[in-house]
Enzyme design. Structure first.
Site, PDB file in Angstrom:
ATOM      1  N   GLN A  17       0.771  -1.244   0.000  1.00  0.00           N
ATOM      2  CA  GLN A  17       0.000   0.000   0.000  1.00  0.00           C
ATOM      3  C   GLN A  17       0.801   1.292   0.000  1.00  0.00           C
ATOM      4  O   GLN A  17       0.500   2.228  -0.739  1.00  0.00           O
ATOM      5  CB  GLN A  17      -0.966   0.019   1.203  1.00  0.00           C
ATOM      6  CG  GLN A  17      -1.877   1.221   1.203  1.00  0.00           C
ATOM      7  CD  GLN A  17      -2.841   1.312   2.363  1.00  0.00           C
ATOM      8  OE1 GLN A  17      -3.392   2.362   2.633  1.00  0.00           O
ATOM      9  NE2 GLN A  17      -3.079   0.226   3.078  1.00  0.00           N
ATOM     10  N   GLU A 139       1.208  -1.153   8.343  1.00  0.00           N
ATOM     11  CA  GLU A 139       0.420  -0.008   8.811  1.00  0.00           C
ATOM     12  C   GLU A 139       0.325   0.153  10.341  1.00  0.00           C
ATOM     13  O   GLU A 139       0.727   1.159  10.901  1.00  0.00           O
ATOM     14  CB  GLU A 139      -1.000  -0.143   8.232  1.00  0.00           C
ATOM     15  CG  GLU A 139      -2.034   0.797   8.789  1.00  0.00           C
ATOM     16  CD  GLU A 139      -1.823   2.220   8.325  1.00  0.00           C
ATOM     17  OE1 GLU A 139      -1.617   2.446   7.123  1.00  0.00           O
ATOM     18  OE2 GLU A 139      -1.866   3.135   9.185  1.00  0.00           O
ATOM     19  N   ASP A 168       0.514   3.815   6.039  1.00  0.00           N
ATOM     20  CA  ASP A 168       0.783   3.452   4.650  1.00  0.00           C
ATOM     21  C   ASP A 168       0.512   4.616   3.696  1.00  0.00           C
ATOM     22  O   ASP A 168       1.428   5.173   3.084  1.00  0.00           O
ATOM     23  CB  ASP A 168      -0.091   2.263   4.242  1.00  0.00           C
ATOM     24  CG  ASP A 168       0.464   0.936   4.753  1.00  0.00           C
ATOM     25  OD1 ASP A 168       1.653   0.891   5.084  1.00  0.00           O
ATOM     26  OD2 ASP A 168      -0.290  -0.037   4.819  1.00  0.00           O
ATOM     27  N   GLY A 247      -8.014  20.537  20.374  1.00  0.00           N
ATOM     28  CA  GLY A 247      -7.510  21.837  19.933  1.00  0.00           C
ATOM     29  C   GLY A 247      -8.052  22.933  20.814  1.00  0.00           C
ATOM     30  O   GLY A 247      -8.588  22.679  21.897  1.00  0.00           O
ATOM     31  N   GLY A 248      -7.946  24.160  20.348  1.00  0.00           N
ATOM     32  CA  GLY A 248      -8.409  25.307  21.131  1.00  0.00           C
ATOM     33  C   GLY A 248      -9.927  25.431  21.154  1.00  0.00           C
ATOM     34  O   GLY A 248     -10.473  26.202  21.940  1.00  0.00           O
TER      35      GLY A 248
HETATM   36  N1  COA Z   1      11.700 -10.410  -8.660  1.00  0.00           N
HETATM   37  C1  COA Z   1      12.370 -11.189  -7.777  1.00  0.00           C
HETATM   38  N2  COA Z   1      12.332 -10.998  -6.441  1.00  0.00           N
HETATM   39  C2  COA Z   1      11.553 -10.000  -5.980  1.00  0.00           C
HETATM   40  C3  COA Z   1      10.814  -9.168  -6.847  1.00  0.00           C
HETATM   41  C4  COA Z   1      10.907  -9.397  -8.228  1.00  0.00           C
HETATM   42  N3  COA Z   1      10.250  -8.651  -9.133  1.00  0.00           N
HETATM   43  N4  COA Z   1      10.150  -8.274  -6.091  1.00  0.00           N
HETATM   44  C5  COA Z   1      10.451  -8.536  -4.809  1.00  0.00           C
HETATM   45  N5  COA Z   1      11.302  -9.580  -4.740  1.00  0.00           N
HETATM   46  C6  COA Z   1      11.886 -10.180  -3.550  1.00  0.00           C
HETATM   47  C7  COA Z   1      12.708  -9.232  -2.748  1.00  0.00           C
HETATM   48  O1  COA Z   1      13.957  -9.014  -3.334  1.00  0.00           O
HETATM   49  C8  COA Z   1      12.775  -9.962  -1.425  1.00  0.00           C
HETATM   50  O2  COA Z   1      13.776 -10.939  -1.498  1.00  0.00           O
HETATM   51  P1  COA Z   1      14.921 -11.121  -0.330  1.00  0.00           P
HETATM   52  O3  COA Z   1      14.162 -11.274   0.950  1.00  0.00           O
HETATM   53  O4  COA Z   1      15.626 -12.346  -0.761  1.00  0.00           O
HETATM   54  O5  COA Z   1      15.751  -9.903  -0.334  1.00  0.00           O
HETATM   55  C9  COA Z   1      11.441 -10.703  -1.356  1.00  0.00           C
HETATM   56  O6  COA Z   1      10.870 -10.555  -2.670  1.00  0.00           O
HETATM   57  C10 COA Z   1      10.466 -10.185  -0.354  1.00  0.00           C
HETATM   58  O7  COA Z   1      10.441  -8.774  -0.345  1.00  0.00           O
HETATM   59  P2  COA Z   1       9.977  -8.008   0.957  1.00  0.00           P
HETATM   60  O8  COA Z   1       9.977  -6.558   0.712  1.00  0.00           O
HETATM   61  O9  COA Z   1      10.781  -8.503   2.111  1.00  0.00           O
HETATM   62  O10 COA Z   1       8.457  -8.491   1.056  1.00  0.00           O
HETATM   63  P3  COA Z   1       7.663  -9.133   2.283  1.00  0.00           P
HETATM   64  O11 COA Z   1       6.340  -9.522   1.727  1.00  0.00           O
HETATM   65  O12 COA Z   1       8.423 -10.167   3.000  1.00  0.00           O
HETATM   66  O13 COA Z   1       7.470  -7.898   3.294  1.00  0.00           O
HETATM   67  C11 COA Z   1       6.794  -5.657   3.861  1.00  0.00           C
HETATM   68  C12 COA Z   1       6.509  -6.919   3.036  1.00  0.00           C
HETATM   69  C13 COA Z   1       5.769  -4.616   3.473  1.00  0.00           C
HETATM   70  C14 COA Z   1       6.662  -5.962   5.339  1.00  0.00           C
HETATM   71  C15 COA Z   1       8.213  -5.172   3.569  1.00  0.00           C
HETATM   72  O14 COA Z   1       8.361  -5.018   2.186  1.00  0.00           O
HETATM   73  C16 COA Z   1       8.532  -3.837   4.236  1.00  0.00           C
HETATM   74  O15 COA Z   1       8.784  -3.782   5.429  1.00  0.00           O
HETATM   75  N6  COA Z   1       8.577  -2.737   3.458  1.00  0.00           N
HETATM   76  C17 COA Z   1       8.950  -1.443   3.939  1.00  0.00           C
HETATM   77  C18 COA Z   1       7.868  -0.801   4.749  1.00  0.00           C
HETATM   78  C19 COA Z   1       6.579  -0.722   4.037  1.00  0.00           C
HETATM   79  O16 COA Z   1       6.454  -0.149   2.960  1.00  0.00           O
HETATM   80  N7  COA Z   1       5.535  -1.212   4.691  1.00  0.00           N
HETATM   81  C20 COA Z   1       4.177  -0.978   4.311  1.00  0.00           C
HETATM   82  C21 COA Z   1       3.678  -1.840   3.278  1.00  0.00           C
HETATM   83  S1  COA Z   1       2.068  -1.303   2.893  1.00  0.00           S
END
Ligand code: COA
Length: 415
Positions: A17, A139, A168, A247-248
């Site tokens: 998001q 979030e 988000d 607030g105020g």
């Molecule tokens: N091709 C190949 N690999 C891909 C890819 C693609 N097109 N897109 C993503 N990946 C891989 C990433 O490189 C990662 O691999 P790694 O763990 O080996 O480095 C893997 O997919 C997972 O990515 P990640 O971002 O860790 O996703 P997740 O689903 O485990 O976690 C979040 C999701 C949101 C918790 C995390 O991305 C995060 O903390 N983001 C930052 C904060 C954020 O934006 N949070 C709010 C989200 S609404």
């Protein structure tokens, strides 16, 4: 008619998001947003909270309008080469992977800067530098860590998260602002830069009035506008203020006619000092205009509970729209509690393009929230979200790949 960001190309490496809300706004301002997704599965939200089997969810479609979609396996050699070419031809890369994920793919800042010194690399992370910088965040974690949850809810209840997605979508907005500032700076510096919007920081920015109150509390040991005053006790930290305006101008949510059966038969009522005599007249308490206990804003702070209880006797005799109409005649600030059902059918929001009906090839018609920012010379036309990889061939061709090369990349699973 041209658009504000026409000619700006965004490499949209975002998911879920926070990042997608940012790039969707940029697309609405006219940028060409190319969303990169993993072959076969795409953004996880395509399949989350599905209401129609096999069809992109509303979660996805409502966050990815006006974008193009290309699938790339960023961990394959072929995929990395495609991304290198995209980096060379884009102005901004936006990403919100877990900390370190972009580096692990090989797209370090140094690598990107070498390929395109004008590139702006914009990131959402849960936390900025510090003990939690390596954490994954969603979030509600941001709402809790940014000061929102501890200050939301009722004083005698647990911390509470809010339905507004301030962690988000709120951070996505912050990031969009940083990107626009960096694009502007680039017009005279000629250089790109890194832009970081940590979710904790964005939530805190939205909660800055609570940090204001923390310091007031430490100095005076009380907060007169909070429901804990005058009978309750204040501790060391800003307490949860229920529905007090904080607030105020004291305010509260009050019941309206029909509250027994309608969960949203309520109105927010603000006793703005400027209209206090009008408030007294409307509720039939003209004596309060001159009564010392109520005549000044300062005096009223001691009696907010009985004041709102008396006003509520009046609001309970009207439905929320009747109350709003009467109060508006006296310029008394107030607002009905609108349900999502009411908002979906609100004609003014439809007319302004804030609630929009969009047609989608597999889903059919659905409602979405359009661009809440209205510009006189850059109108927004909301178009549907892309299907997974819908624009892969188109984007690769524009990057200089031949049909044979595209077929090869596909056979290797790189796109
Ligand atoms: N091709 C190949 N690999 C891909 C890819 C693609 N097109 N897109 C993503 N990946 C891989 C990433 O490189 C990662 O691999 P790694 O763990 O080996 O480095 C893997 O997919 C997972 O990515 P990640 O971002 O860790 O996703 P997740 O689903 O485990 O976690 C979040 C999701 C949101 C918790 C995390 O991305 C995060 O903390 N983001 C930052 C904060 C954020 O934006 N949070 C709010 C989200 S609404």
């Amino acid at each position: 008619m041209s658009k504000a960001l026409e000619g700006v190309r965004i490499l949209d490496f975002t998911h879920v998001q926070s990042g997608p809300t940012c790039t969707q706004l940029l697309a609405w301002f006219g940028a060409d947003v190319i969303k990169v997704e993993r072959p076969g599965e795409g953004d996880a939200t395509r399949g989350q909270l599905r209401d129609i089997p096999g069809v992109d969810s509303l979660y996805f479609t409502m966050l990815n309008h006006n974008k193009r979609s290309i699938t790339i396996d960023s961990k394959s050699a072929g995929g990395r080469e495609v991304l290198d070419r995209l980096i060379q031809s884009c102005d901004v890369m936006v990403e919100n992977f877990a900390p370190g994920a972009l580096d692990r793919m090989g797209f370090t800042w140094e690598h990107i800067e070498r390929l395109n010194p004008r590139m702006i690399v914009a990131s959402v992370k849960g936390f900025g530098a510090g003990p939690y910088e390596h954490c994954k965040v969603y979030e509600n974690v941001a709402q809790c860590a940014g000061g929102s949850a501890s200050t939301t809810g009722f004083g005698d209840g647990p911390p509470m998260v809010t339905g507004a997605q301030i962690g988000d979508s709120g951070t996505g907005l912050h990031l969009a602002l940083g990107i626009l500032a960096a694009l502007y700076q680039r017009t005279h510096s000629g250089r790109g830069q890194k832009v970081l919007a940590p979710m904790q920081d964005a939530v805190l920015n939205l909660c800055r009035v609570k940090l204001r109150d923390q310091q007031r509390l430490e100095r005076t040991h009380t907060l007169h506008e909070y429901p804990q005053y005058p009978d309750g006790r204040f501790g060391e930290a800003v307490p949860r203020a229920g529905n007090a305006s904080g607030g105020g101008q004291p305010g509260s949510i009050l019941r309206c006619k029909g509250w027994e059966t309608d969960a949203n038969a309520y109105i927010y009522f603000i006793t703005q000092a400027a209209v206090w005599p009008a408030v007294c007249k409307v509720i039939g308490e003209e004596g309060w205009i001159t009564d010392e206990a109520f005549a000044t804003a300062q005096a009223r702070l001691l009696h907010l509970k009985p004041i709102f209880a008396r006003i509520e006797q009046w609001t309970m005799s009207k439905d929320k729209f009747e109350a709003m109409e009467i109060l508006n005649q006296y310029d008394i600030p107030c607002g009905p509690i609108l349900s999502m059902k009411e908002i979906a059918n609100e004609p003014a929001l439809r007319a302004s393009g804030t609630v929009v009906e969009v047609d989608h090839p597999t889903r059919g018609k659905y409602l979405t929230v359009g661009n809440p920012i209205k510009m006189s010379d850059s109108p927004t036309e909301v178009t549907r979200s892309p299907l997974l990889g819908e624009h892969t061939d188109e984007v690769l061709t524009a990057l200089g790949y031949s049909a044979d090369e595209i077929a090869g990349l596909r056979a290797d699973g790189a796109v």
